[in-house]
Design a protein around this motif. Structure first.
Motif, mmCIF file in Angstrom:
data_model
loop_
_atom_site.group_PDB
_atom_site.id
_atom_site.type_symbol
_atom_site.label_atom_id
_atom_site.label_comp_id
_atom_site.label_asym_id
_atom_site.label_seq_id
_atom_site.Cartn_x
_atom_site.Cartn_y
_atom_site.Cartn_z
ATOM 1 N N SER A 150 16.422 28.133 5.362
ATOM 2 C CA SER A 150 17.294 28.065 6.530
ATOM 3 C C SER A 150 18.761 28.048 6.114
ATOM 4 N N SER A 151 19.072 27.299 5.048
ATOM 5 C CA SER A 151 20.458 27.259 4.563
ATOM 6 C C SER A 151 20.906 28.648 4.133
ATOM 7 N N PHE A 155 21.403 30.850 6.970
ATOM 8 C CA PHE A 155 22.612 30.421 7.667
ATOM 9 C C PHE A 155 23.860 30.940 6.963
ATOM 10 N N LEU A 156 23.809 31.013 5.615
ATOM 11 C CA LEU A 156 24.945 31.539 4.863
ATOM 12 C C LEU A 156 24.973 33.066 4.872
ATOM 13 N N LEU A 202 20.742 30.180 14.011
ATOM 14 C CA LEU A 202 21.769 29.135 13.964
ATOM 15 C C LEU A 202 23.126 29.732 13.562
ATOM 16 N N LEU A 203 23.092 30.714 12.660
ATOM 17 C CA LEU A 203 24.330 31.379 12.246
ATOM 18 C C LEU A 203 25.000 32.042 13.444
ATOM 19 N N SER A 224 26.556 29.470 15.523
ATOM 20 C CA SER A 224 27.827 28.913 15.040
ATOM 21 C C SER A 224 28.998 29.800 15.457
ATOM 22 N N ILE A 269 29.586 28.855 19.273
ATOM 23 C CA ILE A 269 29.384 27.424 19.522
ATOM 24 C C ILE A 269 30.167 26.935 20.730
ATOM 25 N N ALA A 319 22.689 27.237 19.145
ATOM 26 C CA ALA A 319 22.743 26.375 17.964
ATOM 27 C C ALA A 319 21.739 25.232 18.074
ATOM 28 N N LEU A 320 21.533 24.740 19.299
ATOM 29 C CA LEU A 320 20.698 23.547 19.472
ATOM 30 C C LEU A 320 19.227 23.797 19.117
ATOM 31 N N GLY A 369 17.746 24.310 15.453
ATOM 32 C CA GLY A 369 17.835 23.051 14.710
ATOM 33 C C GLY A 369 16.701 22.115 15.083
#
Lengths: 324, 318
Positions: free
Chosen positions: B250-251, B254-255, B270-271, B274, B277, B284-285, B288
């Motif tokens: 996920s990280s 996200f990057l 999620l990216l 962001s 946002i 985003a919610l 997660g």
């Protein structure tokens, strides 16, 4: 003891060479051309002669092992080379970015230490009671949260909806015109959210380990014996339990310190903080070999040194451990 | 005399939180496997001109003229863009809203489950195999083999892992196979250390010594006698490792170095979140929340397994 320190220090060398060699090979054998990356859109117009000249200038024409040995020699004399991307020295670039990363990490570590140890000790002493149960559930939940998500939610609530904290950055635009106290307040305001994101998982981790340790120590014979002798509970907790149960905290910091530095890649990106993490992230994308190598090597060296310090601190704190 | 397995099983099932974790993980694996049946804009089953088609998403059939059709629970595709319904809030026509390209967020999260579960299992499976083999070799042969393998473990452990993963992924094309490969290649040290330590303990026991005297081949003793007695802690660390691998994937996504759009993953949703946002909080919610549920369940499962496997721990059936 001295002999042990020397032996351990010498043993760092092969590990360090192993790590840097692997990273060096990964970076240099991977596809992608740093020269074309450096020149960007104009690279199709580059003549073969100019290309060769670039290669020679940056030492990219030599065999890979020779390049590694040259790099290692330079590293040991604190010459980390020049960045392809910025044209500045890598050391200078890192020093420019270091204060931001160090500031957020110092505060995050302090918070982890204070809250983690306090919660862990209280939960261990009052195990099975309400505080222990509630804190266990909360910390267990915190540990499973995804950092970038927490960061975005904090931005959403505190920056966008409530407007308490700025959305990102390290300082305000008018930072230079501020007096000292305003400057401190400004930085604090900017790093509040990143520090929270960096520390909450650490708090859960430390608290859990301290709690286990407190319970383990409380069950030791000497604590039971002291209680049987009628030593009052306050003294038992302070002198018998607390001191001995804090020994594992040392190991935690030997692993938390390096991981916090690597962990700031994501945090710095979300909060647009100009620190080491951002530098690494952009260097990786533009195939800036010297910066990638320099940061990885320094980070590996820091890890090895903190492991060594943790081992030695163990001996200092716990007289039962002797190193031959 | 009860077998050890039934002992562990009965202890595990008396731990309510662990069972909840197990059920949730089972459900997530189900969602991952049958994602196409749960969220899709094509019907699961339809009858056109008296002929039955199942499952429809594999057949190229014009289902608009179907006389009978069953739609999936979430009747949207994770890939279908619809610019007339960009960034719609949740609880409208779309339960969890839509993203910047008008795609249904719930459908994308359901299909993202597939990515997370696959990466978690395959990456940690790879790490587990590497760790077990190296740990076993180090513990079994000792001596120079142990020194070399221990040194290797130390080197990989001291790697700034995220730095290494980022470096490798910046040079390899970012796709799901490379991510699983990289996470597996860096994640095996914990398992190797545990197996090595346990193997050392087992090696001094009489049944191993007798097997050796009787001339059993090394490989037989290793797997039949040693591994079976040394694997427990490694299994527990495997469960925690899957949670860790899901977080790393996920990280990376996200990057922007992980699973690439349009393929959905919790990290890349999620990216997008962001970037929007300030006026599309739902983007985003929800991913997660999905990550949180998965990781918590895996951690609960891991803790319950650890307690169940350790006879010294008294299980309170609370």
């Amino acid at each position: 003891m001295l002999w042990y320190v020397i032996k351990r220090t010498i043993l760092i060398i092969p590990t360090f060479i192993g790590i840097t060699l692997v990273i060096f090979l990964v970076v240099h054998l991977a596809p992608g051309d740093p020269i074309r990356g450096m020149i960007g859109e104009m690279s199709s117009k580059l003549s073969p002669e100019a290309y060769e000249l670039f290669k020679k200038t940056y030492g990219l024409d030599k065999p890979i092992l020779e390049r590694y040995i040259v790099w290692l020699g330079n590293f040991l004399t604190f010459n980390f080379g020049n960045s392809f991307q910025y044209g500045k020295g890598v050391g200078e670039l890192i020093l420019d970015r270091l204060p931001v990363t160090i500031t957020i990490n110092i505060f995050a570590n302090l918070i982890v230490l204070i809250f983690g140890v306090t919660i862990g000790v209280l939960a261990g002493i009052y195990r099975g009671k309400l505080f222990d149960k509630v804190s266990s559930v909360v910390l267990f939940g915190l540990y499973s949260l995804f950092e970038p998500w927490v960061a975005l939610m904090l931005i959403l609530v505190f920056s966008i909806n409530l407007g308490i904290f700025p959305i990102g950055g390290f300082t305000s635009i008018n930072f230079d015109q501020m007096n000292f106290f305003e400057k401190v307040a400004d930085v604090m305001n900017h790093i509040a959210l990143p520090v929270i994101v960096l520390s909450y998982a650490g708090i859960a981790f430390v608290a859990k380990i301290v709690r286990t340790s407190v319970i383990e120590v409380s069950n030791q014979e000497y604590v039971k014996f002291a209680r049987a002798l009628g030593v009052d509970e306050k003294t038992i907790r302070r002198h018998y339990i607390l001191r001995n149960s804090l020994i594992p905290v040392i190991t935690i910091f030997s692993t938390v310190l390096p991981s916090l530095i690597a962990g700031s890649v994501i945090i710095e990106k979300i909060f647009s903080l100009p620190g080491i993490g951002q530098l690494f992230y952009s260097a990786v994308f533009s195939r800036d070999y010297p910066v990638v190598m320099g940061l990885s090597a320094i980070s590996a060296l820091l890890t090895l040194i903190s492991l060594l310090i943790a081992d030695l601190l163990y001996a200092v704190v716990d007289p039962r451990i002797r190193y031959e | 005399m009860r077998s050890y397995f039934s002992f562990v099983k009965s202890r595990f099932f008396s731990n309510k939180l662990g069972v909840i974790g197990f059920v949730v993980i089972f459900f997530l694996v189900f969602v991952a496997v049958f994602a196409d049946f749960i969220a899709n804009d094509k019907p699961i089953l339809c009858i056109v001109n008296g002929k039955l088609y199942f499952p429809v998403f594999y057949d190229k059939v014009n289902y608009s003229s179907a006389s009978f059709k069953i739609m999936p629970i979430v009747p949207y595709s994770p890939y279908k863009m619809d610019f007339s319904s960009k960034l719609l809030p949740p609880f409208s026509k779309h339960l969890l809203g839509t993203d910047d390209l008008g795609r249904d967020v719930l459908a994308r999260i359901i299909h993202g489950t597939r990515v997370s579960i696959t990466v978690g299992i395959v990456a940690m499976g790879t790490a587990f195999v590497i760790g077990v083999i190296l740990g076993l070799l180090a513990g079994y042969y000792g001596g120079i083999v142990d020194i070399i393998i221990s040194k290797l473990i130390e080197v990989v452990m001291t790697f700034p892992t995220l730095f290494l993963i980022l470096t490798i992924l910046a040079f390899l094309p970012p796709n799901i196979y490379n991510i699983m490969f990289v996470i597996g290649l860096t994640g095996w040290t914990g398992v190797a250390r545990l197996v090595r330590a346990e193997t050392f303990k087992v090696m001094s026991s009489d049944f191993v010594k007798i097997s050796k005297v009787m001339g059993a081949p090394d490989i037989y003793i290793m797997f039949r006698h040693v591994l079976i007695n040394a694997i427990n802690p490694a299994v527990v660390s495997l469960v925690f490792g899957v949670a860790g691998a899901i977080l790393v994937e996920s990280s990376l996504s996200f990057l922007g170095l992980g699973v690439q759009p349009p393929m959905p993953s919790w990290g890349n949703i999620l990216l997008t979140g962001s970037q929007y946002i300030d006026y599309a909080w739902w983007l985003a919610l929800f991913p997660g929340v999905a990550i949180f549920i998965t990781v918590t369940s895996l951690n609960l499962l891991g803790e319950a397994l650890r307690d169940a496997m350790d006879p010294r721990v008294v299980i309170e059936s609370a």
